[in-house]
Design an enzyme around this catalytic site. Structure first.
Site, PDB file in Angstrom:
ATOM      1  N   HIS A  96      61.099  71.985  -4.667  1.00  0.00           N
ATOM      2  CA  HIS A  96      60.244  72.017  -5.853  1.00  0.00           C
ATOM      3  C   HIS A  96      60.524  73.318  -6.606  1.00  0.00           C
ATOM      4  O   HIS A  96      61.437  74.079  -6.230  1.00  0.00           O
ATOM      5  CB  HIS A  96      58.772  71.884  -5.450  1.00  0.00           C
ATOM      6  CG  HIS A  96      58.360  72.835  -4.362  1.00  0.00           C
ATOM      7  ND1 HIS A  96      58.327  74.198  -4.541  1.00  0.00           N
ATOM      8  CD2 HIS A  96      57.997  72.623  -3.062  1.00  0.00           C
ATOM      9  CE1 HIS A  96      57.930  74.777  -3.425  1.00  0.00           C
ATOM     10  NE2 HIS A  96      57.736  73.853  -2.505  1.00  0.00           N
TER      11      HIS A  96
ATOM     12  N   HIS B 159      60.961  76.654  -4.655  1.00  0.00           N
ATOM     13  CA  HIS B 159      62.313  76.858  -4.122  1.00  0.00           C
ATOM     14  C   HIS B 159      63.271  77.245  -5.250  1.00  0.00           C
ATOM     15  O   HIS B 159      64.112  78.131  -5.098  1.00  0.00           O
ATOM     16  CB  HIS B 159      62.829  75.574  -3.469  1.00  0.00           C
ATOM     17  CG  HIS B 159      62.021  75.071  -2.310  1.00  0.00           C
ATOM     18  ND1 HIS B 159      61.259  73.933  -2.380  1.00  0.00           N
ATOM     19  CD2 HIS B 159      61.881  75.531  -1.043  1.00  0.00           C
ATOM     20  CE1 HIS B 159      60.686  73.709  -1.204  1.00  0.00           C
ATOM     21  NE2 HIS B 159      61.034  74.668  -0.373  1.00  0.00           N
TER      22      HIS B 159
ATOM     23  N   GLN C  55      59.963  74.877  14.889  1.00  0.00           N
ATOM     24  CA  GLN C  55      58.791  75.541  14.310  1.00  0.00           C
ATOM     25  C   GLN C  55      57.604  74.593  14.131  1.00  0.00           C
ATOM     26  O   GLN C  55      56.574  74.985  13.591  1.00  0.00           O
ATOM     27  CB  GLN C  55      59.146  76.251  13.006  1.00  0.00           C
ATOM     28  CG  GLN C  55      59.429  75.343  11.834  1.00  0.00           C
ATOM     29  CD  GLN C  55      59.986  76.129  10.651  1.00  0.00           C
ATOM     30  OE1 GLN C  55      61.092  76.652  10.698  1.00  0.00           O
ATOM     31  NE2 GLN C  55      59.195  76.251   9.596  1.00  0.00           N
TER      32      GLN C  55
ATOM     33  N   GLN D  20      56.580  84.548  -1.250  1.00  0.00           N
ATOM     34  CA  GLN D  20      55.290  85.161  -0.914  1.00  0.00           C
ATOM     35  C   GLN D  20      54.272  84.097  -0.473  1.00  0.00           C
ATOM     36  O   GLN D  20      53.328  84.392   0.243  1.00  0.00           O
ATOM     37  CB  GLN D  20      54.781  85.943  -2.145  1.00  0.00           C
ATOM     38  CG  GLN D  20      53.405  86.555  -2.014  1.00  0.00           C
ATOM     39  CD  GLN D  20      53.329  87.634  -0.946  1.00  0.00           C
ATOM     40  OE1 GLN D  20      54.334  88.272  -0.643  1.00  0.00           O
ATOM     41  NE2 GLN D  20      52.165  87.825  -0.376  1.00  0.00           N
TER      42      GLN D  20
ATOM     43  N   SER E 237      54.098  73.257  -2.859  1.00  0.00           N
ATOM     44  CA  SER E 237      54.468  73.132  -1.447  1.00  0.00           C
ATOM     45  C   SER E 237      55.017  71.735  -1.228  1.00  0.00           C
ATOM     46  O   SER E 237      54.529  70.769  -1.838  1.00  0.00           O
ATOM     47  CB  SER E 237      53.226  73.341  -0.572  1.00  0.00           C
ATOM     48  OG  SER E 237      53.468  72.835   0.738  1.00  0.00           O
ATOM     49  N   SER E 238      56.019  71.611  -0.359  1.00  0.00           N
ATOM     50  CA  SER E 238      56.545  70.281  -0.047  1.00  0.00           C
ATOM     51  C   SER E 238      55.426  69.410   0.504  1.00  0.00           C
ATOM     52  O   SER E 238      55.400  68.193   0.299  1.00  0.00           O
ATOM     53  CB  SER E 238      57.680  70.379   0.969  1.00  0.00           C
ATOM     54  OG  SER E 238      58.671  71.266   0.486  1.00  0.00           O
TER      55      SER E 238
HETATM   56  P1  AMP Z   1      60.077  75.695   2.960  1.00  0.00           P
HETATM   57  O1  AMP Z   1      61.093  74.713   2.455  1.00  0.00           O
HETATM   58  O2  AMP Z   1      58.659  75.253   2.749  1.00  0.00           O
HETATM   59  O3  AMP Z   1      60.385  76.179   4.350  1.00  0.00           O
HETATM   60  O4  AMP Z   1      60.216  76.965   2.018  1.00  0.00           O
HETATM   61  C1  AMP Z   1      61.459  77.615   1.830  1.00  0.00           C
HETATM   62  C2  AMP Z   1      61.211  78.917   1.124  1.00  0.00           C
HETATM   63  O5  AMP Z   1      60.604  78.667  -0.142  1.00  0.00           O
HETATM   64  C3  AMP Z   1      60.259  79.845   1.900  1.00  0.00           C
HETATM   65  O6  AMP Z   1      60.737  81.188   1.803  1.00  0.00           O
HETATM   66  C4  AMP Z   1      58.962  79.651   1.170  1.00  0.00           C
HETATM   67  O7  AMP Z   1      58.096  80.770   1.266  1.00  0.00           O
HETATM   68  C5  AMP Z   1      59.433  79.450  -0.261  1.00  0.00           C
HETATM   69  N1  AMP Z   1      58.410  78.772  -1.047  1.00  0.00           N
HETATM   70  C6  AMP Z   1      57.747  77.630  -0.711  1.00  0.00           C
HETATM   71  N2  AMP Z   1      56.818  77.321  -1.654  1.00  0.00           N
HETATM   72  C7  AMP Z   1      56.888  78.307  -2.599  1.00  0.00           C
HETATM   73  C8  AMP Z   1      56.185  78.578  -3.820  1.00  0.00           C
HETATM   74  N3  AMP Z   1      55.221  77.772  -4.262  1.00  0.00           N
HETATM   75  N4  AMP Z   1      56.521  79.683  -4.521  1.00  0.00           N
HETATM   76  C9  AMP Z   1      57.500  80.521  -4.064  1.00  0.00           C
HETATM   77  N5  AMP Z   1      58.204  80.315  -2.934  1.00  0.00           N
HETATM   78  C10 AMP Z   1      57.902  79.231  -2.205  1.00  0.00           C
END
Ligand code: AMP
Length: 282
Positions: A31, A34, A58, A146, A183-184
Site C-alpha cells: 500500500h 510501503h 513472526q 514508524q 496496513s495490509s
Molecule cells: P509489512 O509489510 O507490514 O511487514 O511492512 C513493511 C514495512 O512497511 C515495515 O517497515 C512497516 O513499518 C512499513 N509500513 C507499514 N505500514 C506503514 C505505513 N502506514 N506507513 C509507513 N510505513 C509503513
C-alpha cells in the site's frame, strides 16, 4: 525491474548493482505506506531492493499467517511503477535453509513489552528474518516504517549489537484521510470496522494533547483508554505512554511514544505517535 526468487539469482543481480543499495523489507499486499519507504529509498540510494516475504516465524500459532493478504501481481505492478531495480520474492526454504537452527533474540523491555508481550516469539521472528535478509542483500541503508515503532526499535538495537554494517532509516506513518494508519491488515476490515478503527488515531491525538498540556503520562493513558473503551466494535489491548527508544517508562524531556493496540472485527491493529517535548509545538 528484475524479479528474483533465489539467493543465487539475488547475488548475481546485486554483484553488478550500483551502490549504495537501499533495502525495503516487506510482507507484500503493498500500500502507500510501503510505497513511501520505496520512494525514500529511490531518492537516497542508487539501487533499491524490495523483498516480499510473509515470514512464518513472526506469526504465533493462533495468528493470521494462512489468511495474511497476498497480491503478488498487484505488488509487482506497483513496484514496477515505482521504478524499483530488484524485487526478491523468496520461498521459505530460500530464507531458512534445511536444518536452520539459529534465532536472533533481543532481550529486555524493548522486545518483551507491548507487542512482545502480546505476541510471544514475534520479535525473535522479526529480528531473525531481518538479520538474514540484511545478510543476503547487504544494503548500505535499510528502510522501516514508524507505524511499527517497536519493530524498528528492536531492529536498530539488533543492528548495533551485532555490528551490522547498515544504517536503519525510519519513515513516517502514512495514513488515510480519516487518520487510519495504512496496513495490509486493513483488508480485513468491513466498512463498519473501518469507522470503528478511526478511534485509534483519535485516541492517540487526544492523548498527545493531554500530554502536551498536563505533562502527565498516566492522564494521557487514561484519556486514550477512555476513547477506545467508548468506541463500538473496538476491543482495546493497550494504550500506553513509553520512552520512544527503550520502551521503558517515559522520562521528562525525552522523546515519548504514545502507542495503542486493539482488535477491530477480524483485525488486530496497532498505531502510535511520537511526542517530542523539545520539538516546537505541532
Ligand atoms: P509489512 O509489510 O507490514 O511487514 O511492512 C513493511 C514495512 O512497511 C515495515 O517497515 C512497516 O513499518 C512499513 N509500513 C507499514 N505500514 C506503514 C505505513 N502506514 N506507513 C509507513 N510505513 C509503513
Amino acid at each position: 525491474m528484475k524479479v528474483v526468487r533465489t539467493r543465487r539469482e539475488l547475488h548475481a543481480e546485486l554483484g553488478q548493482a550500483a551502490r549504495p543499495i537501499g533495502f525495503v523489507p516487506t510482507m507484500g499486499a503493498l500500500h502507500d505506506g510501503h510505497a513511501s519507504l520505496v520512494r525514500t529509498a529511490k531518492t537516497d540510494t542508487a539501487t533499491t531492493v524490495v523483498s516480499i516475504f510473509v515470514n512464518p516465524t513472526q506469526f504465533g500459532p493462533l495468528e493470521d499467517l494462512a489468511a495474511y493478504p497476498r497480491d503478488e501481481t498487484g505488488d509487482l505492478a506497483l513496484l514496477e511503477e515505482l521504478d524499483v531495480e530488484v524485487v526478491y520474492l523468496p520461498a521459505i526454504e530460500d530464507v531458512y535453509p534445511a536444518g536452520a537452527a539459529t534465532t536472533v533474540s533481543v532481550f529486555g523491555p524493548l522486545a518483551e513489552t507491548l507487542e512482545g508481550a502480546a505476541r510471544p516469539g514475534h520479535f525473535d521472528g522479526v529480528a531473525s528474518v531481518v538479520a538474514i535478509l540484511l545478510n543476503l542483500v547487504r544494503p548500505q541503508v535499510a528502510y522501516f516504517g514508524q507505524k511499527d515503532a517497536q519493530q524498528v526499535a528492536v531492529v536498530k538495537r539488533m543492528a548495533i549489537d551485532l555490528a551490522l554494517p547498515v544504517e536503519i532509516r525510519v519513515c513516517p506513518t502514512v495514513r488515510d484521510d480519516g487518520g487510519l494508519a495504512l496496513s495490509s491488515r486493513n483488508a480485513y476490515l468491513s466498512p463498519a470496522d473501518r469507522a470503528a478503527a478511526l478511534s485509534l488515531y483519535r485516541a492517540l491525538t487526544a492523548g498527545k494533547t493531554e500530554l502536551r498540556g498536563s505533562g502527565d503520562s498516566a492522564r494521557a493513558e487514561a484519556c486514550m483508554k477512555a476513547i477506545l473503551d467508548a468506541a463500538d466494535g473496538v476491543e482495546p489491548e493497550y494504550a500506553v505512554v513509553v520512552d520512544a527508544e527503550t520502551f521503558g517508562p517515559p522520562h521528562a524531556g525525552r522523546a515519548t511514544l504514545l502507542a495503542v493496540a486493539a482488535r477491530v472485527g477480524r483485525a488486530r491493529l496497532i498505531d502510535n505517535i511520537l511526542f517530542d517535548p523539545s520539538a516546537t509545538r505541532k
